[in-house]
Write a protein that holds these residues in place. Sequence first.
Motif, PDB file in Angstrom:
ATOM      1  N   ASN A   1       0.800  -1.221   0.000  1.00  0.00           N
ATOM      2  CA  ASN A   1       0.000   0.000   0.000  1.00  0.00           C
ATOM      3  C   ASN A   1       0.832   1.270   0.000  1.00  0.00           C
ATOM      4  N   ILE A   2       1.959   1.241   0.704  1.00  0.00           N
ATOM      5  CA  ILE A   2       2.789   2.450   0.732  1.00  0.00           C
ATOM      6  C   ILE A   2       3.300   2.755  -0.677  1.00  0.00           C
ATOM      7  N   THR A   3       3.645   1.703  -1.398  1.00  0.00           N
ATOM      8  CA  THR A   3       4.100   1.900  -2.784  1.00  0.00           C
ATOM      9  C   THR A   3       2.996   2.522  -3.625  1.00  0.00           C
TER      10      THR A   3
ATOM     11  N   ASN B   1      -9.555   1.240  -1.267  1.00  0.00           N
ATOM     12  CA  ASN B   1      -8.171   1.583  -0.982  1.00  0.00           C
ATOM     13  C   ASN B   1      -7.721   2.789  -1.830  1.00  0.00           C
ATOM     14  N   LEU B   2      -8.182   2.827  -3.084  1.00  0.00           N
ATOM     15  CA  LEU B   2      -7.870   3.957  -3.956  1.00  0.00           C
ATOM     16  C   LEU B   2      -8.440   5.248  -3.353  1.00  0.00           C
ATOM     17  N   GLU B   3      -9.692   5.189  -2.920  1.00  0.00           N
ATOM     18  CA  GLU B   3     -10.320   6.382  -2.338  1.00  0.00           C
ATOM     19  C   GLU B   3      -9.565   6.843  -1.094  1.00  0.00           C
ATOM     20  N   GLU B   4      -9.169   5.874  -0.261  1.00  0.00           N
ATOM     21  CA  GLU B   4      -8.426   6.220   0.966  1.00  0.00           C
ATOM     22  C   GLU B   4      -7.077   6.853   0.629  1.00  0.00           C
ATOM     23  N   ASN B   5      -6.390   6.256  -0.332  1.00  0.00           N
ATOM     24  CA  ASN B   5      -5.059   6.770  -0.684  1.00  0.00           C
ATOM     25  C   ASN B   5      -5.132   8.153  -1.324  1.00  0.00           C
ATOM     26  N   LEU B   6      -6.189   8.409  -2.058  1.00  0.00           N
ATOM     27  CA  LEU B   6      -6.366   9.752  -2.627  1.00  0.00           C
ATOM     28  C   LEU B   6      -6.641  10.758  -1.513  1.00  0.00           C
TER      29      LEU B   6
END
Lengths: 157, 214
Positions: free
Chosen positions: B86-88, B119-124
Amino acid sequence: METIPFLTKEDVAALDSLLMHYLEKTSGTLTLVIDKGGTIIAQQGEIESIDIVIVSALAAGSFAATKELARRIGENEFSALYHQGVDRHIFMAALDEHTVIVTVFGDRTTIGLVRLFTVNVAAQLRTLLNQLRQRDGLEPKLVLEEDLPVVGENIFG
Amino acid sequence: MSIINYANKEIQFKIVYYGPALCGKTTNLSYIHSQVAPENKGDLVSLATAADRTLFFDFLPLNAVVIKGFKTKFQLYTVPGQVIYNITRQLVLRSVDGIVFVADSQWEKMEENIESFKNLEENLTKQNLSLDTVPYVLQYNKRDMPHVAPINYMEYVLNNRKVRVQSFESVASTGQNVFSTLNAISRLLLYKFTKESDLANKRSKTTVLMSTVR
């Protein structure tokens, strides 16, 4: 503001001048100013023999990847990275929170010299990049909606 | 983020292919790389494990249309799909302009698709971005596999935000709808870009300048 939305001819000339001077002093092969997403902001040196787009993407990735390593040993981020090769080496240093300077050099110079002159040019670049980020307004209109390929026409393929 | 260089007459955009592990993100880039004319592409760079799983990212630079004398350059990235990286994924998402979310159409992958989308939404969000502002399209890949979910079900689970986006049924391994997907996200980016830089002369009539890249 993180992004520099546009670069005018004058901006590019100012960046080029700083980088040209820096490259002369360091006797480096190539230098790039990139954002941490891998986008090239300025470049100077042997850009014909090295694929600078790919080098920028990988350099940004390499810089970003070490952030977690830094965190594990109690640092927020490493401010500089050095990869040593046989004939060519690469030195990367954070200019600020958003941008990195990448310098490729060979045996005509040393890492010490590159580091020394990087510190000098970094301060000048930081000031200039901050001015570009804080600039208000947009350049005269570049692209109109009508300029885009109409529906049904492909951009690729 | 996109940057316009008035000296070199270039505009650069960053597109990230996002999605669960083994959904076909790298296959999309490989197919694009195999079809685009050499003068309009750079090398496809893959930072992968020995087993060809994406470890960091894949990267493919492309030159596209010329608009008013400005070259548009698209830089395509993939993220590693495996949950542990996830960090990547956060690193690769940095400065993103547009996203292609690649979903695996197989029934058994539906939960992974939903997790990856979340996960995409969280990372954004961690980058103060959101799918409300970052243009994106959906690609329902592997439509040639047995036991795929119907499209209306995939739309129901993945294309259920306030504004529905374009979606494509694809088979990336054969190239089906790979370019339709790329064209859709590229068009969205150019469209958003024109809106943002649209200060004057909105009604000017100009000629479309196209460069064919294949």
